[in-house]
Design a protein around this motif. Structure first.
Motif, PDB file in Angstrom:
ATOM      1  N   ASN A   1       0.707  -1.233  -0.029  1.00 18.96           N
ATOM      2  CA  ASN A   1      -0.121   0.139   0.052  1.00 18.96           C
ATOM      3  C   ASN A   1       0.830   1.212  -0.136  1.00 18.96           C
ATOM      4  OD1 ASN A   1      -2.720  -1.048   0.332  1.00 18.96           O
ATOM      5  ND2 ASN A   1      -1.799  -1.718   2.302  1.00 18.96           N
ATOM      6  N   TYR A   2       0.152   2.419  -0.290  1.00 18.92           N
ATOM      7  CA  TYR A   2       0.718   3.686   0.144  1.00 18.92           C
ATOM      8  C   TYR A   2      -0.118   4.106   1.194  1.00 18.92           C
ATOM      9  CZ  TYR A   2       3.964   3.804  -3.790  1.00 18.92           C
ATOM     10  OH  TYR A   2       5.037   3.754  -4.557  1.00 18.92           O
ATOM     11  N   GLU A   3       0.472   5.002   2.058  1.00 21.47           N
ATOM     12  CA  GLU A   3       0.053   5.374   3.149  1.00 21.47           C
ATOM     13  C   GLU A   3       0.340   6.735   3.472  1.00 21.47           C
ATOM     14  OE1 GLU A   3       1.139   2.939   6.605  1.00 21.47           O
ATOM     15  OE2 GLU A   3       0.052   1.242   5.758  1.00 21.47           O
ATOM     16  N   CYS A   4      -0.786   7.585   4.081  1.00 21.24           N
ATOM     17  CA  CYS A   4      -0.328   8.888   4.363  1.00 21.24           C
ATOM     18  C   CYS A   4      -0.882   9.170   5.952  1.00 21.24           C
ATOM     19  CB  CYS A   4      -0.766   9.915   3.274  1.00 21.24           C
ATOM     20  SG  CYS A   4      -2.466  10.038   2.944  1.00 21.24           S
TER      21      CYS A   4
ATOM     22  N   LEU B   1      -9.559  12.083  -2.481  1.00 21.95           N
ATOM     23  CA  LEU B   1      -9.948  10.757  -3.146  1.00 21.95           C
ATOM     24  C   LEU B   1     -11.188   9.989  -2.897  1.00 21.95           C
ATOM     25  CD1 LEU B   1      -6.315   9.785  -3.307  1.00 21.95           C
ATOM     26  CD2 LEU B   1      -7.500  11.042  -4.836  1.00 21.95           C
ATOM     27  N   GLU B   2     -11.827  10.527  -1.681  1.00 21.20           N
ATOM     28  CA  GLU B   2     -13.021  10.004  -1.119  1.00 21.20           C
ATOM     29  C   GLU B   2     -12.404   8.395  -0.469  1.00 21.20           C
ATOM     30  OE1 GLU B   2     -15.748  10.191  -4.474  1.00 21.20           O
ATOM     31  OE2 GLU B   2     -16.379  12.163  -3.663  1.00 21.20           O
ATOM     32  N   ILE B   3     -11.453   8.242   0.184  1.00 15.53           N
ATOM     33  CA  ILE B   3     -11.278   7.022   0.713  1.00 15.53           C
ATOM     34  C   ILE B   3     -11.153   7.146   2.096  1.00 15.53           C
ATOM     35  CG2 ILE B   3      -9.067   5.636   1.202  1.00 15.53           C
ATOM     36  CD1 ILE B   3      -7.750   6.557  -1.583  1.00 15.53           C
ATOM     37  N   PRO B   4     -11.720   6.511   3.112  1.00 19.65           N
ATOM     38  CA  PRO B   4     -11.838   6.522   4.436  1.00 19.65           C
ATOM     39  C   PRO B   4     -10.639   6.538   5.130  1.00 19.65           C
ATOM     40  CG  PRO B   4     -12.478   4.208   3.846  1.00 19.65           C
ATOM     41  CD  PRO B   4     -12.338   5.063   2.449  1.00 19.65           C
ATOM     42  N   GLN B   5     -10.605   7.269   6.236  1.00 18.29           N
ATOM     43  CA  GLN B   5      -9.297   7.420   7.056  1.00 18.29           C
ATOM     44  C   GLN B   5      -9.347   5.999   7.946  1.00 18.29           C
ATOM     45  OE1 GLN B   5      -9.407  11.378   8.854  1.00 18.29           O
ATOM     46  NE2 GLN B   5      -7.275  11.423   8.318  1.00 18.29           N
ATOM     47  N   GLU B   6      -8.477   5.762   8.550  1.00 16.40           N
ATOM     48  CA  GLU B   6      -8.556   4.653   9.360  1.00 16.40           C
ATOM     49  C   GLU B   6      -7.563   5.030  10.944  1.00 16.40           C
ATOM     50  OE1 GLU B   6      -7.214   0.966   7.946  1.00 16.40           O
ATOM     51  OE2 GLU B   6      -7.499   1.562   5.990  1.00 16.40           O
ATOM     52  N   LEU B   7      -7.764   4.746  11.988  1.00 16.02           N
ATOM     53  CA  LEU B   7      -7.175   4.854  13.045  1.00 16.02           C
ATOM     54  C   LEU B   7      -5.899   3.979  12.913  1.00 16.02           C
ATOM     55  CD1 LEU B   7      -6.918   6.229  16.034  1.00 16.02           C
ATOM     56  CD2 LEU B   7      -7.972   4.070  16.951  1.00 16.02           C
ATOM     57  N   TYR B   8      -4.679   4.471  13.045  1.00 16.89           N
ATOM     58  CA  TYR B   8      -3.330   3.692  13.020  1.00 16.89           C
ATOM     59  C   TYR B   8      -2.670   3.718  14.305  1.00 16.89           C
ATOM     60  CZ  TYR B   8       1.350   2.693  11.535  1.00 16.89           C
ATOM     61  OH  TYR B   8       2.333   2.072  11.133  1.00 16.89           O
TER      62      TYR B   8
ATOM     63  N   THR C   1      -4.556   7.105   5.966  1.00 11.93           N
ATOM     64  CA  THR C   1      -5.165   6.927   4.694  1.00 11.93           C
ATOM     65  C   THR C   1      -4.314   6.071   3.749  1.00 11.93           C
ATOM     66  OG1 THR C   1      -6.698   9.035   4.749  1.00 11.93           O
ATOM     67  CG2 THR C   1      -6.634   8.012   2.778  1.00 11.93           C
ATOM     68  N   ARG C   2      -4.915   4.791   3.300  1.00 13.99           N
ATOM     69  CA  ARG C   2      -4.160   4.043   2.599  1.00 13.99           C
ATOM     70  C   ARG C   2      -4.736   3.500   1.126  1.00 13.99           C
ATOM     71  NH1 ARG C   2      -4.270   0.626   7.493  1.00 13.99           N
ATOM     72  NH2 ARG C   2      -2.149   1.221   7.716  1.00 13.99           N
TER      73      ARG C   2
ATOM     74  N   ASN D   1      -2.847   6.334 -10.832  1.00 18.48           N
ATOM     75  CA  ASN D   1      -4.174   7.027 -10.668  1.00 18.48           C
ATOM     76  C   ASN D   1      -4.421   8.031  -9.725  1.00 18.48           C
ATOM     77  OD1 ASN D   1      -6.959   7.271 -11.352  1.00 18.48           O
ATOM     78  ND2 ASN D   1      -7.428   5.592  -9.989  1.00 18.48           N
ATOM     79  N   TYR D   2      -4.160   7.573  -8.521  1.00 17.22           N
ATOM     80  CA  TYR D   2      -4.507   8.831  -7.445  1.00 17.22           C
ATOM     81  C   TYR D   2      -3.565   9.892  -7.353  1.00 17.22           C
ATOM     82  CZ  TYR D   2      -7.796   5.367  -5.324  1.00 17.22           C
ATOM     83  OH  TYR D   2      -8.700   4.391  -5.094  1.00 17.22           O
ATOM     84  N   ARG D   3      -2.308   9.617  -7.730  1.00 15.56           N
ATOM     85  CA  ARG D   3      -1.310  10.693  -7.935  1.00 15.56           C
ATOM     86  C   ARG D   3      -1.865  11.743  -8.784  1.00 15.56           C
ATOM     87  NH1 ARG D   3       4.820   9.495  -8.043  1.00 15.56           N
ATOM     88  NH2 ARG D   3       4.855  10.323  -5.828  1.00 15.56           N
ATOM     89  N   LYS D   4      -2.581  11.129  -9.939  1.00 18.14           N
ATOM     90  CA  LYS D   4      -2.952  11.991 -11.185  1.00 18.14           C
ATOM     91  C   LYS D   4      -4.132  12.853 -10.564  1.00 18.14           C
ATOM     92  CE  LYS D   4      -4.451  12.084 -15.854  1.00 18.14           C
ATOM     93  NZ  LYS D   4      -4.874  10.883 -17.041  1.00 18.14           N
ATOM     94  N   ARG D   5      -4.962  12.318  -9.833  1.00 24.01           N
ATOM     95  CA  ARG D   5      -6.276  12.831  -9.316  1.00 24.01           C
ATOM     96  C   ARG D   5      -5.792  13.965  -8.197  1.00 24.01           C
ATOM     97  NH1 ARG D   5     -10.227   8.239  -7.383  1.00 24.01           N
ATOM     98  NH2 ARG D   5     -11.347  10.366  -6.521  1.00 24.01           N
TER      99      ARG D   5
END
Length: 110
Positions: A37-40, A52-59, A70-71, A79-83
Motif C-alpha cells: 500500500n501507500y499510506e499518508c 480521493l474519497e477514501i476513508p481514514q483509519e485509526l493507525y 489513509t491508505r 491513478n491517485y497521484r494524477k487525481r
C-alpha cells in the motif's frame, strides 16, 4: 538498530513526515510505500481522504495522541497521484525497503 526494529510511535510519525516535508516542500503530500500500500498520515491523511474519497483509519493511539492513516493499494499510485495533481496538490513518496526488499515505514536520514 535494524529497520524492522524501529518502534512506530506518534513522535516517529511526526518526525518522518516532517523530514519529508522539509525535503520536498511543506505543501507536498507525503506517501509512504508500506508493503503493498501507500499510506499518508496527519494532515495529509485528512486531505487525501477527502479528495480521493477514501476513508481514514485509526493507525495509532498513544498517550492521548491519535494518528490516522489513509491508505490505498500500491497499484493505484499513478491513478491517485494524477487525481491529486489535477486538484493542484504535489506529492512525494518514500520507497524505503528493508533487507528483504519489503517496503517499510521509514525514511533514509543522513
Amino acid at each position: 538498530m535494524k529497520e524492522q526494529e524501529i518502534e512506530v510511535s506518534a513522535g516517529y510519525i511526526h518526525h518522518i513526515v516532517g523530514v519529508m516535508k522539509e525535503r520536498f516542500g511543506k505543501d507536498a503530500i507525503v506517501l509512504f510505500h508500506v508493503a503493498g500500500n501507500y499510506e499518508c498520515f496527519l494532515e495529509d491523511s485528512a486531505l487525501v481522504s477527502k479528495v480521493l474519497e477514501i476513508p481514514q483509519e485509526l493507525y495509532l493511539e498513544e498517550n492521548g495522541a491519535v494518528i490516522h492513516v489513509t491508505r490505498f493499494p500500491a497499484g493505484e499510485l499513478e491513478n491517485y497521484r494524477k487525481r491529486l495533481t489535477v486538484q493542484g496538490y504535489a506529492t512525494c513518496t518514500s520507497e524505503t525497503r528493508d533487507e528483504n526488499g519489503t517496503h517499510i515505514l521509514k525514511i533514509y536520514e543522513p
